[in-house]
Write a protein that holds these residues in place. Structure first.
Motif, PDB file in Angstrom:
ATOM      1  N   LEU A  77       0.830  -1.195   0.000  1.00  0.00           N
ATOM      2  CA  LEU A  77       0.000   0.000   0.000  1.00  0.00           C
ATOM      3  C   LEU A  77       0.872   1.254   0.000  1.00  0.00           C
ATOM      4  CD1 LEU A  77      -2.747   1.352   0.129  1.00  0.00           C
ATOM      5  CD2 LEU A  77      -2.706   1.084   2.623  1.00  0.00           C
ATOM      6  N   LEU A  78       1.961   1.228   0.730  1.00  0.00           N
ATOM      7  CA  LEU A  78       2.885   2.372   0.746  1.00  0.00           C
ATOM      8  C   LEU A  78       3.410   2.643  -0.665  1.00  0.00           C
ATOM      9  CD1 LEU A  78       5.647   3.089   3.328  1.00  0.00           C
ATOM     10  CD2 LEU A  78       6.259   2.984   0.917  1.00  0.00           C
ATOM     11  N   LEU A  79       3.772   1.586  -1.393  1.00  0.00           N
ATOM     12  CA  LEU A  79       4.279   1.746  -2.759  1.00  0.00           C
ATOM     13  C   LEU A  79       3.211   2.310  -3.681  1.00  0.00           C
ATOM     14  CD1 LEU A  79       6.252  -1.621  -2.974  1.00  0.00           C
ATOM     15  CD2 LEU A  79       7.268   0.655  -3.103  1.00  0.00           C
ATOM     16  N   LEU A  80       1.992   1.822  -3.550  1.00  0.00           N
ATOM     17  CA  LEU A  80       0.911   2.322  -4.396  1.00  0.00           C
ATOM     18  C   LEU A  80       0.673   3.806  -4.167  1.00  0.00           C
ATOM     19  CD1 LEU A  80      -1.701  -0.600  -4.106  1.00  0.00           C
ATOM     20  CD2 LEU A  80      -0.525   0.139  -6.194  1.00  0.00           C
ATOM     21  N   GLN A  81       0.590   4.190  -2.883  1.00  0.00           N
ATOM     22  CA  GLN A  81       0.335   5.595  -2.583  1.00  0.00           C
ATOM     23  C   GLN A  81       1.451   6.497  -3.115  1.00  0.00           C
ATOM     24  OE1 GLN A  81      -2.394   6.917  -1.314  1.00  0.00           O
ATOM     25  NE2 GLN A  81      -3.398   4.937  -1.011  1.00  0.00           N
ATOM     26  N   ALA A  82       2.657   5.958  -3.195  1.00  0.00           N
ATOM     27  CA  ALA A  82       3.789   6.754  -3.673  1.00  0.00           C
ATOM     28  C   ALA A  82       3.712   7.009  -5.183  1.00  0.00           C
ATOM     29  CB  ALA A  82       5.101   6.060  -3.317  1.00  0.00           C
ATOM     30  N   VAL A  83       3.090   6.099  -5.960  1.00  0.00           N
ATOM     31  CA  VAL A  83       3.075   6.261  -7.429  1.00  0.00           C
ATOM     32  C   VAL A  83       1.728   6.739  -7.943  1.00  0.00           C
ATOM     33  CG1 VAL A  83       4.828   4.463  -7.684  1.00  0.00           C
ATOM     34  CG2 VAL A  83       2.402   3.841  -7.879  1.00  0.00           C
ATOM     35  N   PHE A  84       0.701   6.732  -7.098  1.00  0.00           N
ATOM     36  CA  PHE A  84      -0.635   7.162  -7.544  1.00  0.00           C
ATOM     37  C   PHE A  84      -0.642   8.638  -7.913  1.00  0.00           C
ATOM     38  CE2 PHE A  84      -3.541   3.897  -5.182  1.00  0.00           C
ATOM     39  CZ  PHE A  84      -3.434   3.040  -6.274  1.00  0.00           C
ATOM     40  N   THR A  85      -1.502   8.957  -8.888  1.00  0.00           N
ATOM     41  CA  THR A  85      -1.818  10.367  -9.153  1.00  0.00           C
ATOM     42  C   THR A  85      -2.801  10.838  -8.088  1.00  0.00           C
ATOM     43  OG1 THR A  85      -3.715   9.819 -10.537  1.00  0.00           O
ATOM     44  CG2 THR A  85      -1.570   9.936 -11.635  1.00  0.00           C
ATOM     45  N   ASP A  86      -3.045  12.138  -8.036  1.00  0.00           N
ATOM     46  CA  ASP A  86      -4.000  12.658  -7.055  1.00  0.00           C
ATOM     47  C   ASP A  86      -5.389  12.067  -7.275  1.00  0.00           C
ATOM     48  OD1 ASP A  86      -2.002  14.154  -5.955  1.00  0.00           O
ATOM     49  OD2 ASP A  86      -2.579  16.030  -6.964  1.00  0.00           O
ATOM     50  N   GLU A  87      -5.780  11.913  -8.551  1.00  0.00           N
ATOM     51  CA  GLU A  87      -7.096  11.355  -8.856  1.00  0.00           C
ATOM     52  C   GLU A  87      -7.184   9.899  -8.403  1.00  0.00           C
ATOM     53  OE1 GLU A  87     -10.964  10.974  -9.969  1.00  0.00           O
ATOM     54  OE2 GLU A  87      -9.758  12.797  -9.797  1.00  0.00           O
ATOM     55  N   GLU A  88      -6.112   9.144  -8.634  1.00  0.00           N
ATOM     56  CA  GLU A  88      -6.106   7.734  -8.205  1.00  0.00           C
ATOM     57  C   GLU A  88      -6.189   7.622  -6.682  1.00  0.00           C
ATOM     58  OE1 GLU A  88      -3.518   5.398 -11.643  1.00  0.00           O
ATOM     59  OE2 GLU A  88      -2.472   6.652 -10.160  1.00  0.00           O
ATOM     60  N   ARG A  89      -5.489   8.523  -5.981  1.00  0.00           N
ATOM     61  CA  ARG A  89      -5.567   8.479  -4.512  1.00  0.00           C
ATOM     62  C   ARG A  89      -7.000   8.759  -4.043  1.00  0.00           C
ATOM     63  NH1 ARG A  89      -0.879  11.662  -4.987  1.00  0.00           N
ATOM     64  NH2 ARG A  89       1.027  10.424  -4.661  1.00  0.00           N
ATOM     65  N   ARG A  90      -7.657   9.748  -4.666  1.00  0.00           N
ATOM     66  CA  ARG A  90      -9.033  10.059  -4.268  1.00  0.00           C
ATOM     67  C   ARG A  90      -9.959   8.863  -4.553  1.00  0.00           C
ATOM     68  NH1 ARG A  90      -7.709  15.246  -6.291  1.00  0.00           N
ATOM     69  NH2 ARG A  90      -8.528  14.679  -8.348  1.00  0.00           N
ATOM     70  N   THR A  91      -9.774   8.240  -5.705  1.00  0.00           N
ATOM     71  CA  THR A  91     -10.616   7.092  -6.059  1.00  0.00           C
ATOM     72  C   THR A  91     -10.364   5.927  -5.098  1.00  0.00           C
ATOM     73  OG1 THR A  91     -10.519   7.769  -8.381  1.00  0.00           O
ATOM     74  CG2 THR A  91     -11.251   5.520  -7.919  1.00  0.00           C
ATOM     75  N   TRP A  92      -9.093   5.687  -4.821  1.00  0.00           N
ATOM     76  CA  TRP A  92      -8.736   4.611  -3.877  1.00  0.00           C
ATOM     77  C   TRP A  92      -9.384   4.865  -2.513  1.00  0.00           C
ATOM     78  CZ3 TRP A  92      -5.696   0.152  -4.370  1.00  0.00           C
ATOM     79  CH2 TRP A  92      -5.363  -0.494  -3.173  1.00  0.00           C
ATOM     80  N   THR A  93      -9.295   6.117  -2.048  1.00  0.00           N
ATOM     81  CA  THR A  93      -9.865   6.464  -0.752  1.00  0.00           C
ATOM     82  C   THR A  93     -11.382   6.269  -0.741  1.00  0.00           C
ATOM     83  OG1 THR A  93      -8.101   8.055  -0.351  1.00  0.00           O
ATOM     84  CG2 THR A  93     -10.114   8.318   0.941  1.00  0.00           C
TER      85      THR A  93
END
Length: 963
Positions: free
Chosen positions: A595-611
């Motif tokens: 999860l740490l790796l994913l959050q590091a490479v996500f775009t802002d939109e991907e982080r919002r969608t993931w959340t």
């Protein structure tokens, strides 16, 4: 000699066979010879078969008879085996049967004593006279010689020779007594009878008012009315349910290494109690315990009966190789087979797991046919609720489960979309963090600080645990000559786990001893802390710790160690300064690092969608958790077997022999029609077919076994001495005609109902006898097997505990539901059970409702022989040890109840000391004290108080024994 030669044929009814079991083989031979002569020539059925059944049947009966010789019928002897005919009529010199057993060193039997001269003479005389069959010839089709494997042979009860018998039961018993120059005892007084009945049928002492009413009731039918009242009491099912739970190896933990509790096993216990109170026919009880889900698919209460199948232990430790898992699975099925066969059939079928049974006609194929019937049974919980409740839950849960799945699908799509970016930047991202904590050793460096106190506070631990487990904590001084200053200090900690056997096992002192073989384990949840106080202030620059420095643990067994923590220092123990923390370390688990790796490479939109997906999932999961789920219970899981069943050569599941299909035991082919099912028959039909076969009215063995169990619990000794082994090793019954009569009466007169059987027994004159000892009778029958008196017994562990609670006035009669515990239960991979030091009102229920864990014997219950439940306990032992007396005198529970008894007596007598002793006697013994007893008790009360009198009466033989 008995009039009916069938009794001798079956090894049951003659004086010869009975004497053979208690005196010597010579007695059998002498008795067998008595009728031989010109007036009556010997016959196979009357004179020869009893000798062969006792001495030769072990090897030469059934389909697996050695050398092909079957001695169960005259036809079998004439046909012979691999060496030819065993008998040549009229020619004993040419008959192998005679040649193999005579001479100074006979060839047969190969082990044990040779046949006596009288037995050999009987065989020789029979062959010489023409080898006649004799009898009515009605059973020549069967080659089974052992008494328990033959059909019922019921004969009328003997004509009584005096006025003692009250029932046919007594007539059978009187005849056996008179054959041994014994006579019955006089009838016990009413108080004794009522106390005996109450403990026997209810497992509780009678209350004083009921005793007085019964003693003064002039109605001749008062005793019968009392019996009926007790059989109608809910306490009857609790008392006799405990007997059956012993047979069913019922325990409420898994056993083996981990031995975790089964929190939902209790519905089976409640079903047993309820079925007995309802007087459900025993044949129906068999069907429900083996296949309740099949005969009543919509009745959850009936489904509870299948807890019998999985009542035994099972191993929950995973094995990482196919052979080990296959062996574990075979062991689980073996427990089910053993439990079923021993409980209902009284046969040791499990002895045929690796080879044909050494003593009984049970083939290895029989064992695996039975295994195939249970091949779909697995240990575990399943839904146990009304169909409407299940449907309502499923309707409400379906949209929530769909929402959860939708969120998980969305998260997985994001994870896959970022996978290539994660792979490209993985090392770069991970390189920005410090290494994760390591169970073999973790350290924190910080700028040198002067301190006398060092404290680590843990807010999160690995493995999502609520505890911390450390084997060392070190504090190193700064500078070139660094040393571990903690070795010279003193360690303290927050709440610490306690081992009652050794209070220092998990002490904080273990953290600073320089060793790693002992540890500190926190208790009470997180946060938790450990603190080291140094002798003087030191300049320090490093702290280190480990949870498995020696590497004795691994994988999922790794102890929980600190993951989120802070380290603080202080000069005075009051003002603290943080010098280090877990900030910047890699997460311990693989999932958290991903999860740490994913959050590091996500775009802002991907982080919002993931959340958003995570939020939606959490909301749906919380709503799903709030729904009232259908009840679940540990009643077994039933799945269709994926593979056919095979004989396991030498019991090895990896060595497959011939394929087998579900079927019955060929052992009982002479009793009832066998069944054989197709290999692919549905799982439930397998169990139902086996259950129906066991519970058949034609299955005399099942009826004999349950009748024998009931008789044993009334008289202390069974008719057939081993209640769960009716094979050759179990021996012959003491009263075979009576056992047959009772078994037939149970099936054909009582419709398999047990309450009428109890009534038959306890209304007999034999049951009502005094327990007065008579030396002359004891010289003839030391064990009392022929019931010339009622044998007194010490009450069982549960009866004792319940009687103490009843006497004190504290007994909680709440029926059913989850049980109470007489231990404190903790789990750290394996379960640990700590004895209670105080017993509150929640433990005052009847002992049958105690949550009995395997390998755990609580004080008092354990001391007084409450059995360990890993195996069936068909007949409890009764030991006598100093610990029993010490426990009964000093146990905290007994002390509490003695005090409660004293308080209750005081309240009943309104402080009138003159009546204290009388009330205490009535509560404990159901009678008034004698003058001598009253004087001694009064002196005890004056010197030590009424509580001491309470202890004394609860420790007396009269309280402990039923006479």
């Amino acid at each position: 000699m008995p009039d009916d030669p069938d009794w001798l044929v079956q090894g049951q009814g003659s004086s010869a066979v009975r004497l053979a079991g208690t005196l010597a083989p010579l007695a059998l031979a002498i008795a067998a010879l008595l009728p031989v002569g010109r007036a009556q020539e010997p016959t196979f059925r009357e004179h020869v078969l009893p000798v062969l059944a006792k001495r030769c049947a072990v090897c030469h009966q059934g389909p697996a008879a050695q050398k092909g010789l079957r001695i169960g019928t005259l036809a079998g002897l004439l046909r012979g085996g691999e060496s030819g005919a065993a008998v040549v009529p009229g020619a004993p010199g040419e008959s192998l049967l005679v040649a193999m057993v005579e001479g100074p060193e006979p060839a047969m039997p190969p082990v044990g004593d040779p046949l006596s001269a009288a037995e050999v003479d009987t065989l020789r005389a029979w062959v010489a006279s023409g080898a006649r069959e004799g009898g009515d010839g009605g059973d020549t089709a069967t080659e089974t010689t052992w008494w328990s494997l033959r059909p019922l042979a019921v004969r009328p009860s003997p004509e009584p020779s005096n006025a003692w018998p009250r029932s046919p039961i007594d007539s059978f018993l009187l005849k056996a007594m008179q054959e041994r120059d014994l006579a019955p005892s006089a009838e016990a007084d009413r108080r004794t009878l009522m106390r005996r009945l109450s403990f026997d049928l209810l497992g509780l002492p009678p209350d004083p008012a009921s005793i007085r009413a019964f003693e003064t009731d002039p109605d001749p039918a008062a005793y019968e009315r009392l019996v009926d009242q007790m059989l109608a009491s809910p306490a009857y099912g609790e008392r006799w349910g405990r007997h059956w739970l012993d047979v069913a190896r019922f325990g409420e933990s898994n056993g083996y290494e981990q031995n975790h509790l089964r929190e939902t096993a209790w519905p089976y216990r409640d079903w047993v109690i309820r079925a007995l109170n309802e007087d459900k026919p025993f044949s129906r009880m068999i069907l429900e315990q083996l296949a309740g889900d099949q005969i009543a698919p919509h009745d959850a209460e009936v489904h509870a009966a299948t807890g019998f199948l999985v009542a035994g232990p099972h191993d929950t430790v995973g094995i990482r190789n196919p052979a080990g898992e296959a062996q574990k699975r075979a062991n689980h099925l073996d427990d089910i087979i053993m439990g079923t066969a021993s409980a209902f059939l009284g046969l040791t079928v499990h002895c045929a797991r690796c080879h044909d049974h050494k003593f009984d006609p049970i083939q290895t194929e029989d064992y695996y046919r039975m295994q195939a019937a249970f091949a779909g049974v697995r240990h575990g919980e399943r839904t146990w609720d009304a169909p409407g409740a299940v449907a309502e839950y499923e309707a409400a849960a379906a949209p929530l489960e769909a929402a959860i799945q939708q969120s998980e699908d969305g998260l997985e799509t994001l994870r896959k979309g970022a996978a290539r970016r994660v792979a490209a930047r993985r090392e770069e991202i991970l390189g920005q963090y410090r290494p994760r904590v390591d169970q073999r050793g973790t350290e924190e460096l910080f700028g040198p600080a002067t301190a006398r106190f060092v404290r680590m506070t843990v807010s999160e631990s690995t493995r999502s645990s609520r505890q911390v487990n450390l084997d060392e904590f070190e504090v190193w001084t700064a500078g070139p000559d660094s040393r571990n200053a903690a070795l010279e200090g003193k360690a303290t900690a927050s709440a610490t786990r306690v081992d009652s056997a050794s209070p220092d096992t998990y002490s904080p002192a273990n953290l600073i001893d320089g060793k790693h073989d002992k540890r500190w384990i926190s208790s009470g949840g997180l946060p938790a802390w450990v603190q080291v106080e140094l002798p003087t202030a030191e300049r320090i620059g490093r702290a280190a710790w480990s949870s498995d420095r020696l590497g004795g643990f691994g994988g999922r067994f790794a102890p929980p160690q600190p993951e989120a923590y802070t380290i603080e220092v202080s000069l005075d123990g009051t003002a603290w300064t943080e010098v280090a923390s877990s900030q910047g370390r890699l997460p311990f688990s693989d999932e958290a690092r991903d999860l740490l790796l994913l959050q590091a490479v996500f775009t802002d939109e991907e982080r919002r969608t993931w959340t958003e997906f995570e939020r939606a999932k959490r909301v749906a999961e919380r709503q799903l958790a709030r729904l009232e789920r259908p009840r679940r219970a540990f009643l077994g899981q039933f799945v269709q077997p994926e593979e056919p069943s095979f004989v396991m050569v030498r019991g090895d599941p990896m060595s497959k022999g011939a394929q087998v299909a579900p079927g019955s035991l060929t052992t009982l082919g002479g009793l009832l029609e066998s069944f054989n099912l197709p290999a692919d028959v549905p799982e439930g039909e397998r169990r139902l077919a086996l259950a129906s076969w066991i519970a058949s009215d034609q299955n005399a063995l099942t009826a004999r076994v349950i009748v024998n169990r009931v008789w044993m619990h009334h008289f202390g000794l069974p008719i057939a001495r081993n209640p769960s082994d009716f094979g050759v090793n179990g021996g012959a019954p003491t009263h075979p005609e009576l056992l047959e009569w009772l078994a037939d009466r149970l099936v054909h007169q009582h419709g398999w109902r047990l309450k009428p059987l109890h009534r038959d027994i306890v209304l007999s004159a034999a049951y009502r006898q005094s327990s007065q000892f008579r030396e002359a009778a004891a010289r003839i029958d030391r064990d009392g097997a022929y019931l010339w008196r009622f044998t007194s017994r010490r009450i069982a562990a549960e009866e004792l505990r319940d009687a103490i609670l009843a006497a004190s006035g504290n007994l909680d009669r709440t029926v059913g539901g989850p049980g109470f515990r007489l231990y404190r239960y903790t789990v750290d991979n394996v379960a640990t059970y700590y004895p209670l030091e105080r017993f509150g009102p929640e433990t005052y229920r009847r002992s049958v409702y105690h949550q009995h864990a395997r390998s755990v014997k609580p004080e008092l219950l354990g001391e007084f022989d409450c059995p360990e439940t890993s195996l069936p306990a068909p007949k409890r032992i009764a030991t006598t040890s100093p610990l029993q007396a010490l426990s009964l005198l000093n146990n905290r529970f007994v002390l509490d109840q003695a005090a409660a008894l004293a308080a209750s007596v005081r309240s009943e007598t309104h402080g009138d000391e003159a009546h204290w002793i009388e009330r205490a006697w009535m509560r404990a013994f159901g009678r008034a004290p004698s003058d001598t007893e009253a004087a001694a008790a009064a002196e005890l009360v004056r010197e030590h108080g009424l509580e001491a009198l309470g202890r004394a009466v609860l420790n007396s033989n009269e309280f402990l024994y039923v006479f």
